[in-house]
Design a protein around this motif. Structure first.
Motif, PDB file in Angstrom:
ATOM      1  N   PRO A 289      13.453   2.300   3.765  1.00 12.86           N
ATOM      2  CA  PRO A 289      13.976   2.599   4.862  1.00 12.86           C
ATOM      3  C   PRO A 289      12.810   3.490   5.478  1.00 12.86           C
ATOM      4  N   LEU A 290      12.318   4.411   4.683  1.00 16.09           N
ATOM      5  CA  LEU A 290      11.262   5.283   5.051  1.00 16.09           C
ATOM      6  C   LEU A 290      10.105   4.386   5.583  1.00 16.09           C
ATOM      7  N   ARG A 291       9.568   3.322   4.866  1.00 17.82           N
ATOM      8  CA  ARG A 291       8.530   2.703   5.206  1.00 17.82           C
ATOM      9  C   ARG A 291       8.685   1.959   6.729  1.00 17.82           C
ATOM     10  N   GLU A 292      10.080   1.502   6.973  1.00 16.32           N
ATOM     11  CA  GLU A 292      10.478   0.874   8.061  1.00 16.32           C
ATOM     12  C   GLU A 292      10.491   1.878   9.356  1.00 16.32           C
ATOM     13  N   LYS A 293      10.468   3.127   8.907  1.00 20.24           N
ATOM     14  CA  LYS A 293      10.611   4.113  10.109  1.00 20.24           C
ATOM     15  C   LYS A 293       8.974   4.480  10.493  1.00 20.24           C
ATOM     16  N   GLY A 294       8.107   3.995   9.695  1.00 26.82           N
ATOM     17  CA  GLY A 294       6.737   4.094  10.150  1.00 26.82           C
ATOM     18  C   GLY A 294       6.051   5.073   9.400  1.00 26.82           C
ATOM     19  N   MET A 295       6.731   5.734   8.150  1.00 26.34           N
ATOM     20  CA  MET A 295       6.001   6.681   7.381  1.00 26.34           C
ATOM     21  C   MET A 295       4.933   6.068   6.421  1.00 26.34           C
ATOM     22  N   PRO A 296       3.719   6.909   6.485  1.00 23.79           N
ATOM     23  CA  PRO A 296       2.568   6.410   5.705  1.00 23.79           C
ATOM     24  C   PRO A 296       3.078   6.199   4.327  1.00 23.79           C
ATOM     25  N   LEU A 297       2.339   5.246   3.806  1.00 25.04           N
ATOM     26  CA  LEU A 297       2.780   4.823   2.277  1.00 25.04           C
ATOM     27  C   LEU A 297       2.828   5.847   1.340  1.00 25.04           C
ATOM     28  N   ALA A 298       1.767   6.579   1.273  1.00 25.00           N
ATOM     29  CA  ALA A 298       1.638   7.687   0.181  1.00 25.00           C
ATOM     30  C   ALA A 298       2.634   8.662   0.239  1.00 25.00           C
ATOM     31  N   LYS A 299       2.887   9.221   1.685  1.00 26.58           N
ATOM     32  CA  LYS A 299       3.881  10.047   1.936  1.00 26.58           C
ATOM     33  C   LYS A 299       5.178   9.710   1.669  1.00 26.58           C
TER      34      LYS A 299
ATOM     35  N   TYR B 250       3.326   0.071  -7.051  1.00 24.98           N
ATOM     36  CA  TYR B 250       3.840  -0.211  -5.539  1.00 24.98           C
ATOM     37  C   TYR B 250       2.634   0.125  -4.576  1.00 24.98           C
ATOM     38  N   TYR B 251       2.012   1.123  -4.551  1.00 25.71           N
ATOM     39  CA  TYR B 251       1.006   1.651  -3.946  1.00 25.71           C
ATOM     40  C   TYR B 251      -0.202   0.697  -3.922  1.00 25.71           C
ATOM     41  N   ALA B 252      -0.708   0.057  -5.351  1.00 24.97           N
ATOM     42  CA  ALA B 252      -1.782  -0.679  -5.225  1.00 24.97           C
ATOM     43  C   ALA B 252      -1.266  -2.055  -4.935  1.00 24.97           C
ATOM     44  N   VAL B 253      -0.165  -2.590  -4.945  1.00 30.92           N
ATOM     45  CA  VAL B 253       0.303  -3.619  -4.294  1.00 30.92           C
ATOM     46  C   VAL B 253       0.322  -3.852  -2.855  1.00 30.92           C
ATOM     47  N   GLU B 254       0.904  -2.667  -2.199  1.00 31.15           N
ATOM     48  CA  GLU B 254       0.967  -2.499  -0.957  1.00 31.15           C
ATOM     49  C   GLU B 254      -0.341  -2.188  -0.131  1.00 31.15           C
ATOM     50  N   ARG B 255      -1.373  -1.521  -0.800  1.00 33.25           N
ATOM     51  CA  ARG B 255      -2.605  -1.505  -0.152  1.00 33.25           C
ATOM     52  C   ARG B 255      -3.525  -2.615  -0.184  1.00 33.25           C
ATOM     53  N   ASN B 256      -3.470  -3.304  -1.276  1.00 35.66           N
ATOM     54  CA  ASN B 256      -4.148  -4.806  -1.547  1.00 35.66           C
ATOM     55  C   ASN B 256      -3.432  -5.791  -0.905  1.00 35.66           C
ATOM     56  N   LYS B 257      -2.090  -5.832  -0.363  1.00 40.54           N
ATOM     57  CA  LYS B 257      -1.182  -6.841  -0.051  1.00 40.54           C
ATOM     58  C   LYS B 257      -1.363  -7.874  -0.788  1.00 40.54           C
ATOM     59  N   TRP B 258      -1.264  -7.659  -2.168  1.00 43.37           N
ATOM     60  CA  TRP B 258      -1.079  -8.900  -2.747  1.00 43.37           C
ATOM     61  C   TRP B 258      -0.091  -9.662  -2.679  1.00 43.37           C
TER      62      TRP B 258
END
Length: 146
Positions: free
Chosen positions: A69-79, A138-146
């Motif tokens: 839900p935080l990601r859906e609200k547009g919060m940056p991934l690291a935060k 999770y961060y590595a997967v999302e940043r690289n869009k694997w």
């Protein structure tokens, strides 16, 4: 079931990353237990490892349940990962601690002792590593869009 619910195969695969994290605690724990009191890794220990797989997955689900839900609200991934770790630390630790304390009740039974130790060692390590390693993966997967 989870893949159809979220519409992606990536999320269930990320959740299953936590299964080996629990195994990291089981085998060194049993090595130490063998040296201390001669307890072997046996068949009931393997049953504990199977149960551990389900319990360690729970930690990832608790983490992702708040993160998405935080990601859906547009919060940056690291935060979002840091905020989720901060907010979900207590629920993850408490649910794991409940299972660990429940396992302590069967340590005195020679037949089921292995199951209890597998859960105790595995959940202890899985809880710690889910809060550290899982967000990194999770961060590595999302940043690289694997």
């Amino acid at each position: 079931v989870l893949a159809t619910k979220v519409g992606s195969l990536k999320v269930p695969l990320l959740i299953m990353v936590s299964i080996p994290l629990g195994m990291i605690g089981v085998f060194p724990g049993f090595a130490a237990l063998f040296l201390i009191k001669g307890t072997y890794f046996n068949a009931t220990s393997m049953i504990g490892v199977i149960a551990l797989a389900g319990l360690s997955v729970k930690n990832s689900v608790i983490f992702l349940e708040y993160l998405e839900p935080l990601r859906e609200k547009g919060m940056p991934l690291a935060k979002a990962l840091v905020e989720t770790g901060r907010i979900r630390l207590l629920p993850i630790v408490l649910t794991s601690l409940t299972a660990i304390l429940g396992s302590l009740t069967i340590i005195s039974d020679p037949v089921w002792e292995g199951l209890a130790w597998a859960l105790i060692f595995g959940l202890t390590m899985s809880t710690f590593l889910t809060l550290i390693v899982f967000p990194i993966i999770y961060y590595a997967v999302e940043r690289n869009k694997w």
